[in-house]
Motif scaffolding. Structure first.
Motif: not given
Lengths: 334, 205
Positions: A269, A291, B166-167, A276-277, A272-273, A288, B113-115, B170-171
């Motif tokens: 992960w 999202p 956005w929720q 974020e991770y 992947q990003s 956090d 939370r942008r989503y 990634p991927g």
């Protein structure tokens, strides 16, 4: 009076099914009576998950002896939590090799060939070798270990795992002093896991890693079962890692290789990003990047009006693991 | 299209549009909404709203390309109202089951939370459209202004798809189908206009 060590309780007795159901039934009745119309309304809305515990599907614990594991009590087990029903633990999974929906692994993981199974040990070790799953199962007594399981998607469960500390296995591997990290690789075969590229672009096989001292912490579990039985395929059969103070994705399933390395390994992960991770991904309500807010979590298997709870630092295991991160800025090393 | 066929088709549309809600209610009564009912309800209502929005957006291009289907316009408002209906249920799920009717929690989620920000914005854009869906409102506004107002459906649809993306981790490409469908439906409009102009020019020359 003789006060000895705690008795070896097989996990079937830890959560005696009839006891559990009776408890559920009573609790359910009291709740209903107390909250009256509101609870009935909730039941009509159906989000009342109390009923799930007496749902016949929760009793699919296999009777046959070949899936039953002989287990012993562990003082490292988490107490004071209600166990998440077996059905929920086995039908709400993130195992993207079998599809990205929570219900996919239960439907698709049946073909995962769990026998024969070997785990390669390689990298910075005195001598690379391969362990058969039967050897691993016999290496140490299997313990019942109830752990909270916190997913980065802000839901959580309480799972009665079966296994022994990964440190016991690592001692058998004879790592060299230069080994600073441990890397894990999950099983990957695109012919079996035909869903791995459907709705996802992920670099398989799933790869995860821990710092050596994290891997050696006694809470880190080499896991073979849950609810006293061998792991269902969708939960990472036949052997996986469980790191209860980190988000669930740090606990790789169906591992085929353990590699000792000098540098921090890449992890799925994080690849992947990285934003974020993080590599550490300790459960931390104050950070956090993803999202979803990490301040609270939804406990699966409880009635909806009782699900939301505050997320604890290190998932409530700070006493056992906080020392690992002394002096580290956990907002930077998230 | 005779009256009876239209009535029959409208009945079927009502039944079809209510099916996802019926499925949720059946699951609720039989306690069959899966290990995470809240997520199931949120996903089903949101996904249904988005899919019906795509159906609504498909009606105009289909009519333009196939004039024999011009009667489809009589179904557009019905689909649009069901979009609003499911979007409202979706919002209600957020307010009740995610935020637990806690206003400060809700507001902080909408802001941070942008989503959720995107989803909320999409819903706010749907509000004036739902409010002006009566015949009286059309007459009062005048066709031209009504049409201009209802162009808000395009940013609302784009925001809804962004809300979906956005929720995702990634991927993970779950919203891809809806995204492609929306892109095709949006691109179809200028493409059809261009094609019609060319045809008209060919006729006049």
């Amino acid at each position: 009076m003789f006060i000895g060590k705690p008795p070896d309780i097989p996990s079937s007795e830890v959560t005696s099914e009839s006891e559990y159901l009776r408890f559920e039934g009573r609790r359910r009745f009291l709740r209903r009576a107390a909250t009256g119309a509101a609870a009935l309304g909730a039941a009509a809305l159906g989000a009342d998950r109390l009923a799930a515990a007496i749902d016949p599907r929760t009793t699919v614990l296999a009777e046959s002896n070949d899936t039953q594991l002989k287990t012993v009590y562990s003082p490292l087990t988490t107490t004071g939590e209600r166990l998440t029903p077996f059905y929920d633990i086995t039908h709400y999974n993130n195992f993207y090799e079998f599809g990205v929906s929570k219900s996919d692994p239960a439907e698709h993981a049946g073909d995962l060939p769990t026998r024969p199974w070997t785990v390669r040990v390689e990298g910075a070790v005195k001598k690379p070798r391969t362990f058969g799953i039967e050897d691993l199962l016999k290496l140490r007594p299997l313990e019942d270990r109830v752990y909270r399981h916190r997913c980065v998607e802000a839901w959580s469960m309480v799972i009665p795992w079966v296994g022994y500390s990964l440190s016991e296995f690592i001692k058998q591997c004879d790592p060299l002093p230069s080994a600073k990290y441990v890397e894990f690789l999950s099983y990957y075969d695109a012919r079996v896991e035909r869903w791995s590229h459907q709705d996802a672009t992920i670099n398989w096989p799933y790869h995860e890693g821990l710092r050596m001292d994290e891997a050696m912490n006694e809470l880190t579990l080499l896991t073979f079962g849950l609810y006293g039985q061998v792991l269902p395929n969708q939960d990472g059969a036949p052997v996986r890692i469980v790191v209860p103070w980190k988000y669930g994705f740090k606990s790789p399933k169906s591992i085929v290789a353990v590699r000792f390395v000098e540098r921090q390994p890449r992890t799925t992960w994080n690849d992947q990003s990285p934003e974020e991770y993080g590599f550490y991904s300790n459960v931390n309500p104050n950070v956090d990047r993803v999202p979803w807010s990490q301040k609270t979590e939804r406990r699966i298997g409880l009635p909806f009006y009782d699900q939301l709870r505050t997320t604890l630092m290190f998932n409530g295991y700070g006493n056992q693991v906080a020392y690992l991160y002394k002096g580290m800025n956990l907002s930077k090393y998230y | 299209m005779n009256r009876r066929t239209i009535i029959l088709l409208k009945t079927l549309t009502w039944l079809g549009c209510l099916a996802p809600l019926a499925w949720l209610m059946w699951g609720a009564v039989t306690n069959n909404l899966g290990p995470n009912p809240t997520q199931n309800i949120a996903f089903t209502t949101g996904n249904t709203a988005l899919n019906l929005l795509l159906v609504t957006l498909a009606i105009s291009p289909v009519r333009r390309i196939f004039p024999r289907f011009s009667w489809l316009v009589r179904f557009r408002r019905l689909f649009g109202m069901f979009v609003f209906f499911y979007a409202s249920l979706h919002l209600l799920t957020f307010i009740a089951l995610y935020a637990g009717f806690n206003v400060s929690r809700m507001l902080s989620e909408v802001v941070t939370r942008r989503y959720i920000t995107a989803g909320m914005a999409a819903y706010l854009l749907l509000l004036p459209l739902a409010a002006t869906s009566t015949r009286r409102a059309i007459i009062k506004l005048g066709g031209k202004r009504w049409n201009r107002l209802h162009m808000l459906i395009y940013p609302a649809a784009i925001l809804a798809v962004i809300h979906f993306w956005w929720q995702m981790k990634p991927g993970v490409l779950k919203p891809l189908d809806e995204t492609v469908a929306l892109a095709v439906l949006l691109a179809a409009r200028p493409a059809i206009a261009w094609w019609k102009r060319r045809k008209e020019r060919a006729v006049t020359v």
